[in-house]
Write a protein that holds these residues in place. Structure first.
Motif, PDB file in Angstrom:
ATOM      1  N   LEU A  85       7.513 -12.350  -0.973  1.00  0.00           N
ATOM      2  CA  LEU A  85       8.255 -11.348  -1.718  1.00  0.00           C
ATOM      3  C   LEU A  85       9.475 -12.451  -2.504  1.00  0.00           C
ATOM      4  CD1 LEU A  85       8.930  -8.364   0.456  1.00  0.00           C
ATOM      5  CD2 LEU A  85       7.280  -8.794  -1.437  1.00  0.00           C
ATOM      6  N   ILE A  86       9.446 -13.440  -2.184  1.00  0.00           N
ATOM      7  CA  ILE A  86      10.488 -14.329  -2.696  1.00  0.00           C
ATOM      8  C   ILE A  86       9.443 -15.716  -3.386  1.00  0.00           C
ATOM      9  CG2 ILE A  86      12.392 -14.154  -1.223  1.00  0.00           C
ATOM     10  CD1 ILE A  86      11.363 -16.771   0.376  1.00  0.00           C
ATOM     11  N   ARG A  87      10.054 -16.588  -4.297  1.00  0.00           N
ATOM     12  CA  ARG A  87       9.270 -17.692  -4.782  1.00  0.00           C
ATOM     13  C   ARG A  87       9.400 -18.710  -3.880  1.00  0.00           C
ATOM     14  NH1 ARG A  87      11.783 -16.787  -9.718  1.00  0.00           N
ATOM     15  NH2 ARG A  87      13.386 -15.644  -8.663  1.00  0.00           N
ATOM     16  N   GLY A  88      10.475 -18.971  -3.002  1.00  0.00           N
ATOM     17  CA  GLY A  88      10.493 -20.073  -1.969  1.00  0.00           C
ATOM     18  C   GLY A  88       9.957 -21.210  -2.257  1.00  0.00           C
ATOM     19  N   ASP A  89       8.791 -21.607  -1.156  1.00  0.00           N
ATOM     20  CA  ASP A  89       7.934 -22.698  -1.429  1.00  0.00           C
ATOM     21  C   ASP A  89       6.678 -22.627  -2.100  1.00  0.00           C
ATOM     22  OD1 ASP A  89      10.092 -24.138   0.078  1.00  0.00           O
ATOM     23  OD2 ASP A  89       9.127 -23.816   1.893  1.00  0.00           O
ATOM     24  N   HIS A  90       6.509 -21.631  -2.515  1.00  0.00           N
ATOM     25  CA  HIS A  90       5.173 -21.151  -3.486  1.00  0.00           C
ATOM     26  C   HIS A  90       5.333 -21.967  -4.589  1.00  0.00           C
ATOM     27  CE1 HIS A  90       3.109 -18.521  -0.618  1.00  0.00           C
ATOM     28  NE2 HIS A  90       4.151 -17.733  -0.471  1.00  0.00           N
ATOM     29  N   ILE A  91       6.495 -21.611  -5.216  1.00  0.00           N
ATOM     30  CA  ILE A  91       6.760 -22.093  -6.526  1.00  0.00           C
ATOM     31  C   ILE A  91       7.957 -22.982  -6.743  1.00  0.00           C
ATOM     32  CG2 ILE A  91       7.101 -21.444  -8.896  1.00  0.00           C
ATOM     33  CD1 ILE A  91       5.841 -18.815  -8.131  1.00  0.00           C
ATOM     34  N   LYS A  92       7.726 -24.175  -7.244  1.00  0.00           N
ATOM     35  CA  LYS A  92       9.087 -25.069  -7.409  1.00  0.00           C
ATOM     36  C   LYS A  92       9.674 -24.889  -8.704  1.00  0.00           C
ATOM     37  CE  LYS A  92       7.219 -28.731  -4.468  1.00  0.00           C
ATOM     38  NZ  LYS A  92       6.477 -29.959  -4.469  1.00  0.00           N
ATOM     39  N   PRO A  93      11.073 -24.934  -8.773  1.00  0.00           N
ATOM     40  CA  PRO A  93      11.841 -24.419  -9.976  1.00  0.00           C
ATOM     41  C   PRO A  93      11.261 -25.275 -11.263  1.00  0.00           C
ATOM     42  CG  PRO A  93      13.414 -24.793  -8.015  1.00  0.00           C
ATOM     43  CD  PRO A  93      12.169 -25.228  -7.521  1.00  0.00           C
TER      44      PRO A  93
ATOM     45  N   TRP B  95      16.210 -17.321  -5.802  1.00  0.00           N
ATOM     46  CA  TRP B  95      14.816 -18.146  -5.257  1.00  0.00           C
ATOM     47  C   TRP B  95      14.268 -17.691  -3.847  1.00  0.00           C
ATOM     48  CZ3 TRP B  95      12.720 -20.344  -9.327  1.00  0.00           C
ATOM     49  CH2 TRP B  95      11.545 -21.224  -9.225  1.00  0.00           C
ATOM     50  N   TYR B  96      15.217 -17.317  -2.967  1.00  0.00           N
ATOM     51  CA  TYR B  96      15.157 -17.021  -1.418  1.00  0.00           C
ATOM     52  C   TYR B  96      15.605 -15.766  -1.236  1.00  0.00           C
ATOM     53  CZ  TYR B  96      13.664 -21.909  -0.874  1.00  0.00           C
ATOM     54  OH  TYR B  96      12.963 -23.148  -0.943  1.00  0.00           O
ATOM     55  N   ASP B  97      16.025 -14.959  -2.107  1.00  0.00           N
ATOM     56  CA  ASP B  97      16.594 -13.525  -2.128  1.00  0.00           C
ATOM     57  C   ASP B  97      15.300 -12.635  -2.122  1.00  0.00           C
ATOM     58  OD1 ASP B  97      17.970 -11.113  -1.990  1.00  0.00           O
ATOM     59  OD2 ASP B  97      19.423 -12.153  -3.539  1.00  0.00           O
ATOM     60  N   ALA B  98      15.169 -12.035  -0.749  1.00  0.00           N
ATOM     61  CA  ALA B  98      14.195 -11.053  -0.605  1.00  0.00           C
ATOM     62  C   ALA B  98      14.420  -9.543  -0.628  1.00  0.00           C
ATOM     63  CB  ALA B  98      13.269 -11.244   0.836  1.00  0.00           C
ATOM     64  N   ARG B  99      15.788  -9.272  -1.126  1.00  0.00           N
ATOM     65  CA  ARG B  99      16.368  -7.939  -1.284  1.00  0.00           C
ATOM     66  C   ARG B  99      15.435  -6.952  -1.989  1.00  0.00           C
ATOM     67  NH1 ARG B  99      21.854  -7.866  -3.571  1.00  0.00           N
ATOM     68  NH2 ARG B  99      20.889 -10.151  -4.520  1.00  0.00           N
ATOM     69  N   LEU B 100      15.098  -5.784  -1.328  1.00  0.00           N
ATOM     70  CA  LEU B 100      14.588  -4.676  -2.387  1.00  0.00           C
ATOM     71  C   LEU B 100      15.378  -3.847  -3.334  1.00  0.00           C
ATOM     72  CD1 LEU B 100      11.613  -3.663   0.106  1.00  0.00           C
ATOM     73  CD2 LEU B 100      11.441  -5.343  -1.484  1.00  0.00           C
ATOM     74  N   VAL B 101      15.188  -3.905  -4.652  1.00  0.00           N
ATOM     75  CA  VAL B 101      15.839  -3.219  -5.368  1.00  0.00           C
ATOM     76  C   VAL B 101      14.880  -2.117  -6.021  1.00  0.00           C
ATOM     77  CG1 VAL B 101      17.482  -3.214  -7.519  1.00  0.00           C
ATOM     78  CG2 VAL B 101      17.416  -5.045  -5.697  1.00  0.00           C
ATOM     79  N   ALA B 102      14.868  -0.813  -5.846  1.00  0.00           N
ATOM     80  CA  ALA B 102      14.127   0.040  -6.499  1.00  0.00           C
ATOM     81  C   ALA B 102      12.767  -0.254  -5.959  1.00  0.00           C
ATOM     82  CB  ALA B 102      14.100   0.068  -8.097  1.00  0.00           C
TER      83      ALA B 102
ATOM     84  N   PRO C 101      10.979  -6.457  -5.032  1.00  0.00           N
ATOM     85  CA  PRO C 101      11.791  -7.695  -4.476  1.00  0.00           C
ATOM     86  C   PRO C 101      12.911  -7.800  -5.683  1.00  0.00           C
ATOM     87  CG  PRO C 101       9.927  -8.101  -3.993  1.00  0.00           C
ATOM     88  CD  PRO C 101       9.552  -6.733  -4.889  1.00  0.00           C
ATOM     89  N   VAL C 102      14.179  -8.278  -5.518  1.00  0.00           N
ATOM     90  CA  VAL C 102      14.864  -8.574  -6.295  1.00  0.00           C
ATOM     91  C   VAL C 102      14.614  -9.534  -7.543  1.00  0.00           C
ATOM     92  CG1 VAL C 102      16.235 -10.063  -5.290  1.00  0.00           C
ATOM     93  CG2 VAL C 102      17.474  -8.892  -7.116  1.00  0.00           C
ATOM     94  N   GLY C 103      13.958 -10.795  -7.160  1.00  0.00           N
ATOM     95  CA  GLY C 103      13.462 -11.756  -8.239  1.00  0.00           C
ATOM     96  C   GLY C 103      12.205 -10.913  -9.064  1.00  0.00           C
ATOM     97  N   PHE C 104      11.552 -10.331  -8.660  1.00  0.00           N
ATOM     98  CA  PHE C 104      10.603  -9.477  -9.469  1.00  0.00           C
ATOM     99  C   PHE C 104      11.390  -8.669 -10.466  1.00  0.00           C
ATOM    100  CE2 PHE C 104       6.404  -6.938  -9.096  1.00  0.00           C
ATOM    101  CZ  PHE C 104       5.834  -7.313 -10.302  1.00  0.00           C
ATOM    102  N   VAL C 105      12.418  -7.780  -9.939  1.00  0.00           N
ATOM    103  CA  VAL C 105      13.046  -6.947 -10.951  1.00  0.00           C
ATOM    104  C   VAL C 105      13.621  -7.751 -11.844  1.00  0.00           C
ATOM    105  CG1 VAL C 105      14.928  -5.150 -11.059  1.00  0.00           C
ATOM    106  CG2 VAL C 105      13.223  -4.906  -8.927  1.00  0.00           C
ATOM    107  N   TYR C 106      14.171  -8.714 -11.615  1.00  0.00           N
ATOM    108  CA  TYR C 106      15.051  -9.719 -12.522  1.00  0.00           C
ATOM    109  C   TYR C 106      13.913 -10.011 -13.767  1.00  0.00           C
ATOM    110  CZ  TYR C 106      17.396 -13.581 -14.695  1.00  0.00           C
ATOM    111  OH  TYR C 106      18.118 -14.390 -15.617  1.00  0.00           O
TER     112      TYR C 106
END
Lengths: 487, 76
Positions: free
Chosen positions: A223-231, B27-34, B37-42
């Motif tokens: 559910l995050i980019r984390g270490d999967h994908i680098k900036p 990058w490391y934010d796993a909060r769920l929005v709607a 995950p917030v990074g996906f919504v963005y």
């Protein structure tokens, strides 16, 4: 039942593609470019359908299965901005030149722009070589889909054969118009059925929130980019969508527009269409971990089909499989036709007939090459590696690295054939070097820092174009006047 | 506002939009929005921002000089 639905669907595609033959005018320009007569709707559908391959539908969900939601930002949202921008800055200008100069292929344009047969021939060879893996994506995708959805009853080679046969019939018969009509129908099918699959499978998991909470509990890293994908990977991956600027099939579709204004609607809607296809694809790839936790490597490319097979009733599974077929064929048809057009116009007509080729002969050769390309692709698909995603990225990398050619040709009057040749040679050398490294070590980035090889190759080819052009004699004034007319 | 100024302004906004594609802060934010995950919504919202950007470009920075008259066409 599933197989019956797929066969019915394929018959429908053939019928639609063939129906377009009623409008056929019997000329080469009509067969290869539908007489430059397409309106906004058909242009949008064929541009989008052509660009959305098995790579997007199967490869993206497979990649999301391994890497998580970051895949969307990496490939989809960057494409949503870059691809329509390429249409805006490059596509519209290519259309205008094509219309004014009567161009039919990309190679014709570059050959005339820089006045070099050798350059045209080199480009022809490179474009074909880069398109082959892209074609294989489609044929392999068809095989995987049918194999999975029929629970292994139909072998993969039959699926590939079906896809090739159907595409062969309607492309040979209907030419570009048949391809555009079939593309429009198939784009509607895969967008609609993709959405249906998305909601149906989510429902089986208790809704989106419940499914994501379950993923959060079992695989929070997805559910995050984390270490999967680098900036730096996210930054440099935006170079990949530049590949549309050099795809022969996109070039061909740009030329089919009725007028420059025809591009307006496709430009505005393209980003929304990207989101509509990739959101379900990436989400289902991530959720797939819940039902199939142990898929390794390329096996994850079939995650979407496995989910459909597991959750959807048989009729829906058949329809959804048809949707995947639609995505596969709507790209394959244009790619095959563009290669057929290039062989006919850039080799047979240019070298064999010295540009003096009858309309009938052009169509005949076009059809012959469409068949030949499909046969060769099918045979290759039986023997090559099936890692769809891996094949796709390297094909895209090569096309993106050639992007400086079209930019220089359109915007830089001082660019010369020597600059273009230096740029081509740089792409070949660097691409081969990085391909070897990347094939041995999947996910290879430059220096391990996340920099995609495409960024380095692109920088190298741009530099070669600039230096090569500045060190050689400027092009003749007559060439400049022809390609840069005063407004 | 004249055309070249509005065009320049749009290109600046375009550059800014491109830079905003790199959402390092999520990058490391796993909060769920709607439910997502917030990074996906963005990045889904980024697609809509891209559509808006293209609409602005088509409306205010369209290359008018590309219209081709039948008289301009050369024989192939």
């Amino acid at each position: 039942m599933t197989l019956t639905i797929i066969i019915l669907y394929l018959c429908l595609v053939v019928a639609i593609g063939s129906l377009s033959h009623r409008l056929f005018r019997g000329t080469g320009e009509d067969y290869f470019l539908a007489s430059r007569s397409l309106g906004s709707f058909l242009l949008l559908m064929s541009l989008f359908g052509t660009n959305m391959t098995a790579f997007a539908i199967l490869g993206a969900s497979g990649e999301a299965y391994h890497e998580g939601i970051g895949v969307f930002g990496l490939m989809a949202s960057s494409s949503a901005l870059i691809i329509p921008l390429v249409f805006f800055f490059i596509g519209t200008r290519v259309w205008a030149l094509g219309k004014r100069l009567g161009l039919l292929t990309q190679v014709q344009y570059f050959r005339q722009r820089w006045g070099s047969d050798a350059l045209g021939l080199a480009l022809f060879i490179i474009l074909i070589a880069l398109l082959i893996p892209y074609l294989l994506i489609g044929v392999s995708g068809g095989g995987i889909t049918l194999h999975q959805i029929t629970k292994g009853q139909v072998p993969e080679w039959v699926g590939g054969l079906l896809v090739c046969s159907v595409v062969m019939i309607y492309v040979c018969y209907g030419g570009l118009r048949g391809t555009a009509w079939a593309n429009a129908f198939q784009t509607v099918v895969f967008v609609t059925l993709g959405g249906t699959a998305f909601f149906f499978i989510l429902q089986q998991h208790g809704g989106l929130l419940a499914a994501m909470k379950a993923v959060s509990a079992s695989n929070p890293d997805l559910l995050i980019r984390g270490d999967h994908i680098k900036p730096l990977k996210l930054l440099t991956y935006t170079c990949i969508p530049l590949s549309v600027g050099m795809f022969p099939h996109m070039f061909m579709h740009w030329l089919t527009a009725r007028r420059a204004e025809t591009f307006r609607v496709p430009l505005k809607l393209y980003p929304i269409f990207i989101a509509a296809v990739w959101v379900p694809s990436v989400t289902l790839g991530v959720i797939g971990r819940l039902d199939f936790p142990d898929l390794h490597g390329p096996a994850a490319n079939s995650i979407l089909v496995r989910l459909i097979d597991l959750h959807a009733p048989e009729v829906l599974a058949g329809l959804l499989a048809a949707g995947v077929f639609a995505a596969v064929m709507s790209s394959l048809d244009s790619q095959v036709l563009s290669i057929g057009t290039m062989f006919t116009q850039d080799i047979v007509r240019h070298y064999g007939f010295r540009e003096q080729m009858s309309e009938r002969h052009q169509i005949l050769y076009g059809r012959f090459f469409v068949c030949a390309v499909l046969v060769v692709t099918y045979v290759l698909s039986l023997t090559t590696d099936r890692s769809i995603f891996k094949l796709g990225v390297w094909s895209f990398t090569g096309f993106a690295a050639l992007f400086p050619l079209v930019v220089a040709a359109l915007f830089w009057r001082r660019s010369t054939k020597y600059g273009a040749a230096a740029s081509l040679a740089t792409v070949v050398c660097l691409w081969t070097y990085f391909f070897q490294l990347g094939w041995a070590t999947p996910g290879h980035t430059v220096g391990g820092a996340g920099i995609m090889p495409v960024a380095v190759i692109l920088a190298g080819s741009t530099l070669a174009m600039i230096i090569g052009s500045l060190l050689t004699r400027p092009p003749d004034e007559s060439v400049i006047r022809r390609f840069f007319p005063q407004p | 506002m004249n055309k070249s100024v509005s065009r320049g302004l749009l290109y600046c906004i375009l550059l800014l939009l491109y830079l905003f594609h790199n959402d390092l802060w999520l990058w490391y934010d796993a909060r769920l929005v709607a439910g997502l995950p917030v990074g996906f919504v963005y990045h889904i919202l980024f697609c809509f921002a891209a559509a808006t950007m293209l609409t602005l470009l088509v409306t205010y920075a369209w290359p008018e000089h590309l219209a081709v008259d039948e008289d301009d066409e050369e024989a192939p």
